[in-house]
Motif scaffolding. Structure first.
Motif, PDB file in Angstrom:
ATOM      1  N   GLY A  45      -0.718   2.499  -4.499  1.00  0.00           N
ATOM      2  CA  GLY A  45      -0.381   2.415  -3.138  1.00  0.00           C
ATOM      3  C   GLY A  45      -0.423   1.105  -2.779  1.00  0.00           C
ATOM      4  O   GLY A  45       0.233   0.402  -2.284  1.00  0.00           O
ATOM      5  N   LYS A  49       1.746  -1.755  -0.735  1.00  0.00           N
ATOM      6  CA  LYS A  49       1.846  -2.097   0.856  1.00  0.00           C
ATOM      7  C   LYS A  49       0.603  -2.937   1.287  1.00  0.00           C
ATOM      8  O   LYS A  49       1.120  -3.282   2.627  1.00  0.00           O
ATOM      9  CB  LYS A  49       1.514  -0.963   1.017  1.00  0.00           C
ATOM     10  CG  LYS A  49       3.023   0.516   1.533  1.00  0.00           C
ATOM     11  CD  LYS A  49       1.836   1.847   1.522  1.00  0.00           C
ATOM     12  CE  LYS A  49       2.891   3.199   1.232  1.00  0.00           C
ATOM     13  NZ  LYS A  49       3.011   4.514   1.831  1.00  0.00           N
ATOM     14  N   ASN A  50      -0.249  -3.713   0.653  1.00  0.00           N
ATOM     15  CA  ASN A  50      -0.702  -4.544   0.344  1.00  0.00           C
ATOM     16  C   ASN A  50      -0.615  -5.903   1.253  1.00  0.00           C
ATOM     17  O   ASN A  50       0.300  -6.276   0.524  1.00  0.00           O
ATOM     18  CB  ASN A  50      -2.271  -5.374  -0.233  1.00  0.00           C
ATOM     19  CG  ASN A  50      -2.925  -5.922   0.027  1.00  0.00           C
ATOM     20  OD1 ASN A  50      -3.010  -7.321  -0.119  1.00  0.00           O
ATOM     21  ND2 ASN A  50      -4.030  -5.051   1.059  1.00  0.00           N
ATOM     22  N   SER A 231      -7.572   4.766   2.866  1.00  0.00           N
ATOM     23  CA  SER A 231      -6.188   5.032   3.280  1.00  0.00           C
ATOM     24  C   SER A 231      -6.209   3.566   3.714  1.00  0.00           C
ATOM     25  O   SER A 231      -4.438   3.442   3.846  1.00  0.00           O
ATOM     26  CB  SER A 231      -6.617   6.266   4.485  1.00  0.00           C
ATOM     27  OG  SER A 231      -7.148   6.699   4.039  1.00  0.00           O
ATOM     28  N   TYR A 232      -6.544   2.527   4.071  1.00  0.00           N
ATOM     29  CA  TYR A 232      -6.047   1.534   4.915  1.00  0.00           C
ATOM     30  C   TYR A 232      -5.811   0.815   3.386  1.00  0.00           C
ATOM     31  O   TYR A 232      -4.875  -0.274   3.351  1.00  0.00           O
ATOM     32  CB  TYR A 232      -7.419   0.759   5.759  1.00  0.00           C
ATOM     33  CG  TYR A 232      -7.411  -0.512   5.773  1.00  0.00           C
ATOM     34  CD1 TYR A 232      -6.262  -1.355   7.521  1.00  0.00           C
ATOM     35  CD2 TYR A 232      -8.059  -1.754   4.996  1.00  0.00           C
ATOM     36  CE1 TYR A 232      -6.098  -2.621   6.559  1.00  0.00           C
ATOM     37  CE2 TYR A 232      -7.564  -3.236   4.682  1.00  0.00           C
ATOM     38  CZ  TYR A 232      -6.870  -3.855   5.764  1.00  0.00           C
ATOM     39  OH  TYR A 232      -6.844  -4.906   5.969  1.00  0.00           O
ATOM     40  N   SER A 234      -4.768   1.813   1.027  1.00  0.00           N
ATOM     41  CA  SER A 234      -3.462   2.126   0.118  1.00  0.00           C
ATOM     42  C   SER A 234      -2.811   2.457   0.591  1.00  0.00           C
ATOM     43  O   SER A 234      -1.738   2.634   0.051  1.00  0.00           O
ATOM     44  CB  SER A 234      -4.143   3.402  -0.975  1.00  0.00           C
ATOM     45  OG  SER A 234      -4.503   4.488  -0.189  1.00  0.00           O
ATOM     46  N   GLY A 235      -2.458   2.606   2.375  1.00  0.00           N
ATOM     47  CA  GLY A 235      -1.379   2.906   3.104  1.00  0.00           C
ATOM     48  C   GLY A 235      -0.907   4.842   2.357  1.00  0.00           C
ATOM     49  O   GLY A 235      -0.365   4.648   2.586  1.00  0.00           O
ATOM     50  N   LYS A 237      -2.391   8.754   3.395  1.00  0.00           N
ATOM     51  CA  LYS A 237      -3.853   9.167   3.939  1.00  0.00           C
ATOM     52  C   LYS A 237      -4.141  10.431   3.013  1.00  0.00           C
ATOM     53  O   LYS A 237      -4.148  11.303   2.783  1.00  0.00           O
ATOM     54  CB  LYS A 237      -2.416   9.966   5.612  1.00  0.00           C
ATOM     55  CG  LYS A 237      -3.542  10.474   6.848  1.00  0.00           C
ATOM     56  CD  LYS A 237      -2.872  11.579   7.197  1.00  0.00           C
ATOM     57  CE  LYS A 237      -3.108  12.161   8.060  1.00  0.00           C
ATOM     58  NZ  LYS A 237      -2.471  12.374   9.418  1.00  0.00           N
TER      59      LYS A 237
END
Length: 442
Positions: A45, A49-50, A231-232, A234-235, A237
């Protein structure tokens, strides 16, 4: 009219139901619980998404376009020109034969169209060739830099993941201690009811229980913050993390630092980027030197003009030209010295990176050795703590020991469990860190 009113009421009713359904869906989506994730899931993730990784990918794509642009400068250039020209007419009257009227010879009309088609090709241009080679090298360097950025991101995600695992393990340890103290508190109350122990033993045990609950609350807060960080990164929850087994991590700690450094120089993307950077600086020296060399080009021109009735309207020309800049001050000499300094800088950077990486590998190997020793001591300590607690409880029930001894034994057992879990995850993280430093996973 009544039908219209009923239709409007029905429409308003359906619209209200639709809005309520949408609101409920949004509420469920926002309040939906997260899910337990594995280390591979958060890594994937994060790489997807980073934002920094996405920027680096755009830089890589940009360098590919730069390489294509440099290559296009080596291809033939075709230019077409259509112009309508306005000027002062220039002509003379010239008798062609004696006793004949003079003829007007027009060298330039006031208004005339002109069509030009030019085809040019650089046969040999050392400057453009060097620029193209440098663009290719920079494209490869950007690819290596992207891989290194991904490695750094994965390392950061792993640090956060193992921090969350340690906090989760500590929560489990504290909860077990809470259950143990609660069970002991029930025993103390029974003994107090029988008149065997004093009231202070109950109060002392309750104080210990409150202290444990405070630790649980503090650790739960830290665990939630660790999950928020995951969560931040990896994007996803994230609401829980899955354990990482010892068998899931390849162990390279039995190899020598020299062997590991050799593997790192072959596998790590940072060394690929440094190699390409050194090649680019070497090619930069060739680029500056090529400015001292001549260039050879071929040019073909097809031209049609209504400018004159004296000169031909159609002109065809092929030219082979040699251009050589023989003197332009000392700018090229200074540029050559600058490029040589840049080559030396890249060489020193590569050497410094090798030294720092070797130092890091040696340090990780020492940390792994120490972590193994601490883990083994933690296992021994845990066995002793369990036995110590058992004896303290038996002595207390027999009236030969104090309540303080039982509470201290429970605290010692908790400390041993904490030490075991922390050392276990530290060892796993160090093994992964060694894989990252060597670039074995790449």
């Amino acid at each position: 009219m009544e039908k219209l009113e009923r239709g409007l009421q029905r429409w308003e009713y359906n619209s209200s139901l639709g809005l309520m359904a949408i609101f409920l869906l949004i509420l469920l989506w926002v309040a939906a619980p997260g899910f337990s994730v594995s280390l591979e899931q958060v890594q994937h993730g994060a790489l997807e998404k980073n934002l920094n990784i996405r920027v680096q990918r755009l830089e890589r794509d940009k360098s590919a376009l730069e390489r294509k642009k440099s290559f296009s400068e080596l291809l033939p250039q075709v230019n077409a020109e259509l112009s309508l020209n306005f000027t002062k007419e220039q002509s003379i009257l010239f008798p062609l034969l004696p006793n004949t009227p003079p003829q007007e010879l027009i060298f330039s009309r006031e208004v005339y169209p002109k069509y030009v088609l030019v085809l040019s090709q650089e046969i040999y241009n050392p400057v453009k060739l060097s620029r193209y080679r440098i663009a290719k090298i920079r494209e490869r360097a950007q690819e290596f830099m992207l891989r290194e950025k991904e490695r750094e991101l994965v390392s950061r995600v792993r640090d956060a993941y193992f921090s969350a695992l340690q906090l989760k393990a500590l929560l489990d340890v504290y909860n077990k201690q809470r259950e143990s103290v609660e069970a002991h508190l029930r025993d103390v109350k029974e003994l107090y009811a029988q008149g065997v122990v004093a009231l202070k033993d109950i109060l002392e045990t309750k104080v210990k229980l409150h202290q444990i609950k405070e630790k649980i609350a503090s650790t739960e807060a830290d665990y939630r913050k660790a999950l928020e960080l995951l969560s931040y990164l990896s994007g996803l929850k994230v609401r829980d993390v899955e354990d990482v087994g010892q068998e899931d991590i390849y162990d390279l700690s039995d190899r020598s630092p020299e062997e590991l450094l050799k593997l790192a120089k072959r596998n790590r993307a940072v060394f690929g980027a440094l190699r390409e950077g050194l090649r680019a600086s070497q090619e930069g020296v060739r680029l500056v030197r090529s400015a001292f060399l001549p260039s050879l080009s071929l040019r073909g021109v097809i031209q049609h003009s209504r400018e004159s009735n004296v000169f031909p309207n159609d002109v065809y020309m092929i030219s082979l030209s040699l251009r050589w800049n023989l003197f332009s001050g000392k700018g090229r000499f200074h540029a050559l010295e600058i490029s040589k300094r840049d080559e030396r800088i890249q060489t020193l950077l590569k050497e410094d990176t090798e030294r720092r990486l070797k130092l890091s590998i040696e340090g990780i190997l020492e940390d792994i050795k120490a972590a193994r020793q601490r883990l083994e001591l933690s296992r021994v300590r845990l066995k002793e703590a369990k036995e110590h607690l058992r004896i303290a409880k038996e002595k207390y029930r027999a009236g030969l020991g104090t309540n303080t001894e039982v509470i201290d034994a429970q605290s010692y057992l908790t400390s041993a469990l904490k030490s075991l879990e922390v050392n276990r995850y530290q060892l796993l993280r160090l093994k992964l860190k060694l894989l990252e430093e060597v670039g074995y996973e790449e």
